[in-house]
Every structure is written in structure tokens, then in C-alpha cells.
Design a protein around this motif. Structure first.
Motif, PDB file in Angstrom:
ATOM      1  N   GLN A  20       7.240 -22.658 -26.656  1.00  0.00           N
ATOM      2  CA  GLN A  20       7.279 -23.008 -28.079  1.00  0.00           C
ATOM      3  C   GLN A  20       7.923 -24.378 -28.289  1.00  0.00           C
ATOM      4  OE1 GLN A  20       9.334 -19.632 -29.738  1.00  0.00           O
ATOM      5  NE2 GLN A  20       7.422 -18.489 -30.114  1.00  0.00           N
ATOM      6  N   ALA A  21       9.008 -24.632 -27.542  1.00  0.00           N
ATOM      7  CA  ALA A  21       9.686 -25.929 -27.655  1.00  0.00           C
ATOM      8  C   ALA A  21       8.771 -27.060 -27.200  1.00  0.00           C
ATOM      9  CB  ALA A  21      10.972 -25.921 -26.834  1.00  0.00           C
ATOM     10  N   SER A  22       8.027 -26.805 -26.111  1.00  0.00           N
ATOM     11  CA  SER A  22       7.102 -27.807 -25.594  1.00  0.00           C
ATOM     12  C   SER A  22       6.000 -28.121 -26.618  1.00  0.00           C
ATOM     13  CB  SER A  22       6.474 -27.320 -24.288  1.00  0.00           C
ATOM     14  OG  SER A  22       5.535 -28.245 -23.800  1.00  0.00           O
ATOM     15  N   LYS A  23       5.472 -27.054 -27.242  1.00  0.00           N
ATOM     16  CA  LYS A  23       4.433 -27.250 -28.269  1.00  0.00           C
ATOM     17  C   LYS A  23       4.979 -28.022 -29.457  1.00  0.00           C
ATOM     18  CE  LYS A  23       1.668 -23.133 -27.185  1.00  0.00           C
ATOM     19  NZ  LYS A  23       1.203 -21.808 -27.684  1.00  0.00           N
ATOM     20  N   SER A  24       6.231 -27.719 -29.823  1.00  0.00           N
ATOM     21  CA  SER A  24       6.860 -28.419 -30.947  1.00  0.00           C
ATOM     22  C   SER A  24       7.015 -29.903 -30.656  1.00  0.00           C
ATOM     23  CB  SER A  24       8.227 -27.801 -31.241  1.00  0.00           C
ATOM     24  OG  SER A  24       8.881 -28.510 -32.277  1.00  0.00           O
ATOM     25  N   ASN A 235      13.763 -37.007 -26.538  1.00  0.00           N
ATOM     26  CA  ASN A 235      13.992 -35.565 -26.503  1.00  0.00           C
ATOM     27  C   ASN A 235      13.133 -34.833 -27.536  1.00  0.00           C
ATOM     28  OD1 ASN A 235      15.875 -35.423 -24.412  1.00  0.00           O
ATOM     29  ND2 ASN A 235      17.602 -35.843 -25.779  1.00  0.00           N
ATOM     30  N   ASP A 236      12.797 -35.527 -28.622  1.00  0.00           N
ATOM     31  CA  ASP A 236      11.965 -34.923 -29.671  1.00  0.00           C
ATOM     32  C   ASP A 236      10.497 -34.843 -29.283  1.00  0.00           C
ATOM     33  OD1 ASP A 236      14.114 -34.508 -31.344  1.00  0.00           O
ATOM     34  OD2 ASP A 236      13.829 -36.362 -32.479  1.00  0.00           O
ATOM     35  N   ILE A 237      10.076 -35.729 -28.363  1.00  0.00           N
ATOM     36  CA  ILE A 237       8.644 -35.806 -28.057  1.00  0.00           C
ATOM     37  C   ILE A 237       8.322 -35.536 -26.596  1.00  0.00           C
ATOM     38  CG2 ILE A 237       8.203 -37.439 -29.928  1.00  0.00           C
ATOM     39  CD1 ILE A 237       8.188 -39.692 -27.889  1.00  0.00           C
ATOM     40  N   SER A 238       9.335 -35.375 -25.735  1.00  0.00           N
ATOM     41  CA  SER A 238       9.108 -35.177 -24.300  1.00  0.00           C
ATOM     42  C   SER A 238       9.970 -34.037 -23.785  1.00  0.00           C
ATOM     43  CB  SER A 238       9.431 -36.462 -23.514  1.00  0.00           C
ATOM     44  OG  SER A 238       8.735 -37.567 -24.043  1.00  0.00           O
ATOM     45  N   ASP A 239       9.682 -33.601 -22.586  1.00  0.00           N
ATOM     46  CA  ASP A 239      10.491 -32.577 -21.926  1.00  0.00           C
ATOM     47  C   ASP A 239      11.864 -33.169 -21.630  1.00  0.00           C
ATOM     48  OD1 ASP A 239      11.685 -30.689 -20.338  1.00  0.00           O
ATOM     49  OD2 ASP A 239       9.956 -30.413 -19.011  1.00  0.00           O
ATOM     50  N   ALA A 241      14.101 -32.455 -19.623  1.00  0.00           N
ATOM     51  CA  ALA A 241      14.400 -32.546 -18.196  1.00  0.00           C
ATOM     52  C   ALA A 241      13.835 -33.832 -17.582  1.00  0.00           C
ATOM     53  CB  ALA A 241      13.834 -31.327 -17.463  1.00  0.00           C
ATOM     54  N   GLU A 242      12.782 -34.377 -18.186  1.00  0.00           N
ATOM     55  CA  GLU A 242      12.152 -35.578 -17.654  1.00  0.00           C
ATOM     56  C   GLU A 242      12.706 -36.860 -18.272  1.00  0.00           C
ATOM     57  OE1 GLU A 242       8.008 -35.147 -18.329  1.00  0.00           O
ATOM     58  OE2 GLU A 242       7.785 -33.372 -17.047  1.00  0.00           O
ATOM     59  N   MET A 246      12.806 -40.887 -16.931  1.00  0.00           N
ATOM     60  CA  MET A 246      11.956 -41.767 -17.736  1.00  0.00           C
ATOM     61  C   MET A 246      12.760 -42.967 -18.245  1.00  0.00           C
ATOM     62  SD  MET A 246       9.862 -40.769 -21.210  1.00  0.00           S
ATOM     63  CE  MET A 246       9.456 -39.175 -20.504  1.00  0.00           C
ATOM     64  N   MET A 247      13.952 -42.692 -18.748  1.00  0.00           N
ATOM     65  CA  MET A 247      14.793 -43.773 -19.290  1.00  0.00           C
ATOM     66  C   MET A 247      15.284 -44.698 -18.187  1.00  0.00           C
ATOM     67  SD  MET A 247      16.952 -41.855 -22.320  1.00  0.00           S
ATOM     68  CE  MET A 247      17.727 -43.407 -22.812  1.00  0.00           C
TER      69      MET A 247
END
Length: 538
Positions: A20-24, A235-239, A241-242, A246-247
Motif C-alpha cells: 500500500q505504501a509503495s502504491k501511495s 521518500n514521498d515518491i520512492s522506496d 530503502a533505496e 540514490m542520493m
């Protein structure tokens, strides 16, 4: 046993929550991309609106073919001017604030254009709107910087989808306006074009309001050392953990020159290591702009008029044209990550070549005859057909010959309004070749080089030079497009429809060969990894 059951239940619940969090997060990314790309909708709306208004504007202000080209082409001149400043503004103020300023500029252009009382005032309004067309570049920049690598092609392709949707909405509105001219007394040849152009104000205001809700580009925030804000956006648009990895990857690309000036970025862009990137971008931009899309988009009713359609039918066909564009842009969105950028580009250009050759064949075999039945048909449509009596029995083997005679007896005010009816009554053509070519071209363009160009541009340049590289590539594309928009009316008048589309086909054929040789595949790779690969290749 009970412990195992509880453990499995907890694990399943965790998976559900995670899903659900991933879909959000995915929904948030899609929402931000759609809002940024809504500038493409406004661009498409404007392009289609001016195509519908052109016949009435040309009549009211008695324009020559070059002046008609100016009304359309001056918008691209505005783009070209804006692109000299877009990179600097994006670097200094950020992507979001520039997009907000662009939305306001669109609104100003709409008001001036709709209330223009002279050719010169209309050109000024259109020019200001052209400045706002830089939204396409800034939107692609923004989307490319928030989209996950595995979905970037789909996200950036949304830009093209919104352009085609904007065009479709405008074609539908224009058709019903034209269809209502005989039923609504207030709609006349003198003011219908004002309604067409003024309609743009509604989506302009909506877009401005939506832009207030999106975050700033996280990569731009990091370039300004606002890492905490950038991390929150990621964090709002990506996993989550990644996000650290990424940063860290982004930090490495901007650590040495996070505050690089525009001049320094330009020097880096045109340095020897990036030579291949620049050559690739220039070639793609020239080909995309010069294959004739803006001739069809900005002059759609005029193009259909050449086949011999009535005014109402030309506007009806533009709706079909717009629907085809939307459909095949969706094809691009759903296949760009599966088939890749190169396959779609090369295949699309090959189909565009075939399409333009079909259009050329159809027009090249058309003939025109002014006879008594034709004159009677023309007169029934309210046209002064007596002026055609000297041409009775005359056969024309090209549209150029016919238009030359028409221009000798009809004034500049009359000609834009009567030429469609005269061509309709006098032409002998197999329209299937032209219609197949037009729709095949629209399909091929919108599933390939239309959206894929912006995907490529958003991928091959890292944050070190993106603020100047994307506007530069867009500048080349704009100059290429401007040449089409500016000279298409002149080409129709002097070269004829057949040779004009044959020229576009030649550009597509050369472009197909070049892209086959130099275009790399970039799907699924990070922006930083793509640049490292291409810099080595250069």
C-alpha cells in the motif's frame, strides 16, 4: 504452531502495508509528473486552436502566406528567445517557480491574442505565448528528475500524451464552434477565432493552481545543498530503502560543482568529453522538428482542405487526427520501457517515411477542373463563383497552378474563406493515400520521436549540465520546428502539397539512417550511469 501462524499473519500484514505504501508513493510520483506535464496540454491546446482560427484570422486581417506563417511561427521565435534564459532561471530559482511563471505567461498571451485588433497585436500575443512554450522543456526536466529510472521513459512520455490530449480537446471545441456558426448568431467569421483562442484561459488558471501543490525537484534541491528537503521528496515518491544510495549517487555527480554557473555549465557541455552527447541531441532535435509534425498540427484544417473537404468536414477530421495522436502516445508510454528508445525511434522514422511518400503520391496524382457543374456547386456554398467563369474548361495538374489563378481573382480577405469550397468542387483525387499517410504519420510520430525525444534528452545529461543542456537541445528543436511552421503556407503556395510532404519524407529517411547508427539504448539505467557511458563513447 500458534507462533508460526502468528508470524505468517504478521508477515502478510507487513507485505500488505508495504504494498500500500509503495502504491501511495507511486501515485504521488504520477500525480506530480501529470501536473508538471499539464503545460504540454496547454501547448497542444494552443497549437490546435491557432490551426482552427487561422482561416478566419487570415481573412479578417487579409494576410499573405508569409504573414500567416508569422502568426504561427512567431510563437517558436518566442520559444527560441526564452530558451536562452530558461537554463539560468531553472538553475537559480528551481523548476517549480519557473513553471509557475510560465503558467502566468500563458494567461497573458491568451488575453492579448483573443482581444487582438490588428495583425501586429496578434503576433505580439502569440510571441508571448511562445515564450511560455518553454514549459515543455522545464516539464521534461522536472519529470526526468523525479521519475524512477525504471519508469522514466513512461513518465517523460506523459508530456507528449498531454500535448495530444490538449490538441484533441481544442479540435473538439473548434469543431462544435464551427458547426454552431449557422445556429448561434453571435458566432461569425469575424469573432469565432477570438472564442477559440480565449478558451485557453480556463486550463491556464487550472494549471497554475495545480502547480502550487507540487514539490521542488529533489535533484535541484540537492544542487543547492538542501538535502533534508530533497530526502523528504524522494521518500514521498520512492522506496525509502533505496533513497540513501540514490542520493549518494547524485551527490557524487554534483559534489565538485554544485554551484556551477551557467557559463561554466556551457563550457562543460561543449567540452570534448561531451561532444557525442551534443551531436546526438542536435541530430535528434533536428529530425524531430523537421519531419513535418508542426505543419500538420498547426495547420490541420488547411491540410485537410487540400484534399477537397468542406470547412465542417476539415474540422471533423481534426478530431479523428487528435484521437489517433492520443491513442499512439499511449502506445509509446506502455512500450517505451519494453521495446526501448532506439527500436521505437528507428521504427517510427521508417513509418514516417512511408507515410509522407503516401501523401506525396496522393497529391502528385491529383488534378483540378473548373467546369460548369463545379461552378454551380461552388455557388451553392455562398461563394461568388462568377469570378471563376474565365477558367471554365481549364485543367490544372497541381494545386499551385489552381491557387495562382484563384489569387488573381479573389482578394486576400476572400481567398481563405473560399479556397476550400473551390478545391472541394474541382479536385479529382484518391484521398485514401493522403488520409492513410496523414494518420500513419500522426501514429508513428506520437509513438516514437514525439515523446521519445524528451525521454532521451532527460536521460543523457546529468544534473551538472541539465539546466543548460535541455534548453539547448530544445532550442535546436525549436529552430527546426520554426522552419516548418513559418514556411508551410509559403511551401503550399509555391511548392505544392505533394513536394512539401516529399521533402518531409526525405528528412525522415535520412534521420532514420542516422539514428540507427548513433542512438544508444538507455532504458532502465540511471541518469548518472547513462552519462558515464556516453561520455566514454564520445
Amino acid at each position: 504452531m500458534l507462533e508460526n501462524t502468528l508470524s505468517e499473519s504478521t508477515s502478510q500484514q507487513s507485505k500488505v502495508v508495504s504494498s500500500q505504501a509503495s502504491k501511495s508513493r507511486n501515485f504521488q510520483a504520477i500525480k506530480f509528473a501529470l501536473i508538471a506535464a499539464f503545460g504540454g496540454f496547454v501547448f497542444g491546446l494552443d497549437a490546435a486552436n491557432i490551426s482552427g482560427a487561422l482561416r478566419f484570422v487570415s481573412s479578417q486581417f487579409e494576410l499573405t502566406s508569409m504573414q500567416t506563417g508569422n502568426v504561427v511561427g512567431c510563437a517558436i521565435v518566442g520559444v527560441i528567445l526564452a530558451l536562452f534564459f530558461t537554463g539560468s532561471l531553472c538553475q537559480h530559482f528551481g523548476r517549480k517557480k519557473v513553471l509557475l511563471a510560465i503558467a502566468l505567461t500563458y494567461s497573458l498571451s491568451t488575453v492579448i491574442s483573443a482581444f487582438a485588433n490588428s495583425y501586429e497585436m496578434l503576433v505580439v500575443g502569440r510571441f508571448i505565448g511562445g515564450v511560455a512554450f518553454a514549459s515543455i522543456t522545464v516539464s521534461a526536466m522536472y519529470i526526468g528528475e523525479i521519475a524512477p529510472a525504471k519508469q522514466r521513459g513512461q513518465f517523460v512520455s506523459i508530456n507528449q500524451l498531454l500535448i495530444t490530449l490538449g490538441s484533441l480537446v481544442a479540435f473538439i471545441v473548434n469543431y462544435f464552434l464551427v458547426k454552431s456558426m449557422g445556429n448561434i448568431e453571435a458566432l461569425t467569421d469575424q469573432n469565432i477565432w477570438r472564442v477559440m483562442l480565449g478558451f485557453e484561459l480556463v486550463p491556464n488558471v487550472i494549471w497554475f493552481g495545480l502547480l502550487l501543490t507540487i514539490p521542488e525537484s529533489p535533484r535541484w534541491l540537492m544542487s543547492k545543498q538542501r538535502n533534508t528537503e530533497a530526502e523528504q521528496v524522494f521518500n514521498d515518491i520512492s522506496d525509502p530503502a533505496e533513497v540513501p544510495a540514490m542520493m549518494e549517487d547524485i551527490k557524487q555527480t554534483i559534489a565538485q560543482d554544485s554551484n556551477t554557473s551557467v557559463i561554466q555549465q556551457l563550457k562543460l557541455l561543449f567540452s570534448k568529453p561531451m561532444r557525442f552527447l551534443v551531436i546526438l541531441a542536435v541530430c535528434y532535435a533536428v529530425v524531430q522538428g523537421a519531419t513535418g509534425m508542426n505543419a500538420v498540427l498547426f495547420y490541420a484544417p488547411t491540410v485537410f482542405e487540400q484534399i477537397g473537404m468542406s470547412v465542417e468536414d476539415t474540422f471533423l477530421q481534426t478530431i479523428v487526427l487528435g484521437a489517433v495522436s492520443v491513442l499512439f502516445t499511449l502506445v509509446a508510454i506502455f512500450t517505451v520501457e519494453k521495446w526501448g528508445r532506439k527500436v521505437l525511434t528507428v521504427g517510427g522514422l521508417l513509418l514516417i517515411t512511408v507515410a509522407h511518400c503516401s501523401i506525396w503520391y496522393g497529391f502528385d496524382n491529383a488534378t483540378y477542373v473548373i467546369n460548369q457543374p463545379a461552378i454551380e456547386t461552388i455557388a451553392e456554398q455562398g461563394v461568388d463563383a462568377n469570378k471563376l467563369i474565365p477558367f471554365i474548361g481549364k485543367d490544372y495538374h497541381s494545386d499551385v497552378e489552381l491557387k495562382t489563378d484563384l489569387a488573381s481573382v479573389y482578394s486576400k480577405k476572400e481567398l481563405p474563406l473560399v479556397s476550400g469550397a473551390i478545391i472541394n468542387a474541382s479536385i479529382n483525387i484518391n484521398p485514401a493515400f493522403v488520409l492513410f499517410g496523414l494518420f500513419a504519420f500522426l501514429a508513428a510520430f506520437n509513438m516514437s520521436i514525439g515523446p521519445i525525444m524528451w525521454v532521451i534528452f532527460s536521460e543523457i545529461f546529468s544534473s551538472r549540465v541539465r539546466s543548460v543542456a535541455l534548453p539547448f537541445a530544445a532550442l535546436v528543436q525549436s529552430i527546426s520546428s520554426w522552419s516548418i511552421q513559418q514556411f508551410f503556407p509559403w511551401q503550399l503556395e509555391n511548392m505544392g502539397a505533394a513536394n512539401t510532404f516529399l521533402y518531409y519524407g526525405g528528412v525522415a529517411f535520412v534521420g532514420c539512417f542516422v539514428m540507427m547508427l548513433i542512438l544508444p539504448e538507455t532504458k532502465g539505467k540511471s541518469i548518472e550511469a547513462i552519462e558515464r557511458q556516453l561520455v566514454k563513447q564520445g
